[in-house]
Design a protein around this motif. Sequence first.
Motif, short mmCIF file in Angstrom:
data_model
loop_
_atom_site.label_atom_id
_atom_site.label_comp_id
_atom_site.label_asym_id
_atom_site.label_seq_id
_atom_site.Cartn_x
_atom_site.Cartn_y
_atom_site.Cartn_z
N THR A 122 0.82 -1.32 0.01
CA THR A 122 -0.15 0.14 -0.09
C THR A 122 0.85 1.34 -0.07
OG1 THR A 122 -0.11 -0.01 2.54
CG2 THR A 122 -1.98 -1.15 1.23
N ASN A 123 2.14 1.03 0.04
CA ASN A 123 3.24 2.29 -0.11
C ASN A 123 3.13 2.78 -1.76
OD1 ASN A 123 5.99 3.45 -0.59
ND2 ASN A 123 5.49 3.40 1.47
N PRO A 124 2.69 4.13 -1.71
CA PRO A 124 2.63 4.71 -3.01
C PRO A 124 4.09 4.75 -3.69
CG PRO A 124 1.09 5.70 -1.62
CD PRO A 124 2.07 4.88 -0.65
N MET A 125 5.00 5.22 -2.95
CA MET A 125 6.32 5.34 -3.27
C MET A 125 6.95 4.17 -4.24
SD MET A 125 9.77 7.18 -1.67
CE MET A 125 9.69 5.70 -0.29
N LEU A 126 6.65 3.06 -3.15
CA LEU A 126 7.26 1.93 -3.81
C LEU A 126 6.73 1.28 -5.29
CD1 LEU A 126 7.84 -0.32 -0.88
CD2 LEU A 126 9.40 0.92 -2.00
N SER A 127 5.23 1.34 -5.27
CA SER A 127 4.47 1.10 -6.23
C SER A 127 4.53 1.79 -7.51
CB SER A 127 2.77 0.93 -6.05
OG SER A 127 2.60 2.31 -5.71
N ASN A 128 4.76 3.20 -7.38
CA ASN A 128 5.05 4.27 -8.25
C ASN A 128 6.42 4.04 -8.97
OD1 ASN A 128 3.92 6.76 -9.80
ND2 ASN A 128 5.97 7.37 -8.92
N TYR A 129 7.29 3.74 -8.24
CA TYR A 129 8.62 3.49 -8.77
C TYR A 129 8.73 2.18 -9.48
CZ TYR A 129 13.38 2.43 -8.95
OH TYR A 129 14.97 2.15 -9.46
N ALA A 130 8.09 1.08 -9.11
CA ALA A 130 7.93 -0.09 -9.93
C ALA A 130 7.38 0.07 -11.22
CB ALA A 130 7.31 -1.26 -9.16
N MET A 131 6.12 0.98 -11.10
CA MET A 131 5.11 1.13 -12.19
C MET A 131 6.15 1.97 -13.28
SD MET A 131 2.34 0.27 -13.74
CE MET A 131 1.17 0.02 -12.34
N VAL A 132 6.62 2.92 -12.77
CA VAL A 132 7.60 3.88 -13.93
C VAL A 132 8.52 3.06 -14.61
CG1 VAL A 132 9.21 5.78 -14.08
CG2 VAL A 132 6.76 6.13 -12.68
N GLN A 133 9.35 2.14 -13.75
CA GLN A 133 10.45 1.31 -14.44
C GLN A 133 9.89 0.39 -15.42
OE1 GLN A 133 13.62 2.08 -13.87
NE2 GLN A 133 12.62 3.73 -12.81
N TRP A 134 8.43 -0.15 -15.20
CA TRP A 134 7.93 -1.42 -15.86
C TRP A 134 7.25 -0.72 -17.33
CZ3 TRP A 134 8.56 -6.17 -17.27
CH2 TRP A 134 7.28 -6.86 -18.03
N PRO A 182 5.21 14.25 0.15
CA PRO A 182 4.80 13.74 1.37
C PRO A 182 3.64 12.75 1.31
CG PRO A 182 5.18 16.10 1.53
CD PRO A 182 5.35 15.55 0.11
N PHE A 183 2.95 12.85 0.28
CA PHE A 183 1.69 12.05 0.30
C PHE A 183 1.98 10.64 0.02
CE2 PHE A 183 -0.10 16.17 -0.17
CZ PHE A 183 -1.16 16.02 0.77
N TRP A 184 3.51 10.32 -0.47
CA TRP A 184 3.94 9.03 -0.92
C TRP A 184 4.15 8.12 0.02
CZ3 TRP A 184 7.26 9.33 -6.04
CH2 TRP A 184 6.47 9.87 -7.07
N ILE A 185 4.08 8.48 1.19
CA ILE A 185 4.42 7.83 2.35
C ILE A 185 3.13 7.39 3.00
CG2 ILE A 185 6.63 8.68 2.67
CD1 ILE A 185 5.35 10.06 5.38
N LEU A 186 1.56 7.71 2.58
CA LEU A 186 0.54 7.40 3.16
C LEU A 186 0.07 6.23 2.47
CD1 LEU A 186 -0.95 11.00 3.48
CD2 LEU A 186 0.38 9.62 5.23
N PRO A 187 -0.53 5.11 3.21
CA PRO A 187 -1.05 4.03 2.45
C PRO A 187 -2.08 4.33 1.57
CG PRO A 187 -0.79 3.79 4.88
CD PRO A 187 -0.47 5.32 4.64
N SER A 188 -2.20 3.39 0.55
CA SER A 188 -3.06 4.02 -0.61
C SER A 188 -3.40 2.51 -1.25
CB SER A 188 -2.39 4.75 -1.78
OG SER A 188 -3.30 4.76 -2.98
N TYR A 189 -4.79 2.63 -1.59
CA TYR A 189 -5.43 1.38 -1.94
C TYR A 189 -5.09 1.08 -3.86
CZ TYR A 189 -8.69 -2.07 -3.79
OH TYR A 189 -9.25 -3.13 -4.43
N ALA A 190 -4.78 2.54 -4.16
CA ALA A 190 -4.41 2.54 -5.52
C ALA A 190 -3.05 1.73 -5.69
CB ALA A 190 -4.25 3.97 -6.12
N SER A 191 -2.31 1.70 -4.64
CA SER A 191 -0.84 1.00 -4.72
C SER A 191 -1.25 -0.25 -4.87
CB SER A 191 -0.21 1.47 -3.55
OG SER A 191 0.28 2.93 -3.51
N LEU A 192 -1.98 -1.03 -4.28
CA LEU A 192 -2.54 -2.43 -4.15
C LEU A 192 -3.00 -2.68 -5.66
CD1 LEU A 192 -4.61 -3.36 -0.92
CD2 LEU A 192 -2.36 -4.59 -1.84
#
Length: 255
Positions: free
Chosen positions: A50-62, A223-233
């Motif tokens: 649910t971490n947006p920073m991790l999911s966004n990084y992975a998505m951008v790379q892919w 800062p919002f990238w450390i807040l849990p997000s369902y969109a990250s799931l």
Amino acid sequence: MFFIASKVLFFLISPLSWIITLLIFAVFSRKDKLKKYALWASCLLLLIFTNPMLSNYAMVQWEYAATPKDQLPYVETAVVLGGMLETGKEPTDQYHFNGSADRINEALLLYKEGIVQRLILSGGSGSLMDQTLREAHFLGTYSQTLTGAYSQEIILEANSRNTYENAIETARILDSLDLKEQKVLLITSASHMARALRCFKKQGILVIPFAVDFRGQQGDWNPFWILPSYASLEDWNILIKEWVGLLTYRLTGYI
């Protein structure tokens, strides 16, 4: 059989399925040590997925890189892959698009701007139970209503149920129209393009990728990238589905 197995597999590899399974195990386990491990593991997975920073990084790379429209060569035909429409939902006199609606909307803009002259809309029924509602039929009506295109400019491929079948059925259409030697524009989501490209090239189709529906956000950290997000799931679900799908297609010889 492969179609049914893929549906089951994609459910099993969903991060949310893992988290719920571990929580259920923690509740019903009779061993305190296993209960504690399962609970901690479920919490850790929940924090990660649910971490947006991790999911966004992975998505951008892919995701496949965008192609500016002014750099596209002239092609007569664009192939639009389905998977953007929820058929059978109420009310039935409306179109119910999901987050991949950019596939058809960007394709229609390319047609209206004269960048392509013909659209092949590829997509049958993705339902396990109801095979009568074919996505291409709905998209064909939608496209002709918005553009006023003639029927020969909107070609429907309504038999395919996955990306591999998209490529197989599209190759048959191109062969029937004597277009197999011409390059075609392949339009699908940026996260899906890697698998789609390989499937179409496997069938000998000369494709130019045009990725749409970008989920990753390029830019500075906030800062919002450390807040849990369902969109990250949702992002991880898409990524894992594509990774496993790519591996499965490779093992089965589809790519």
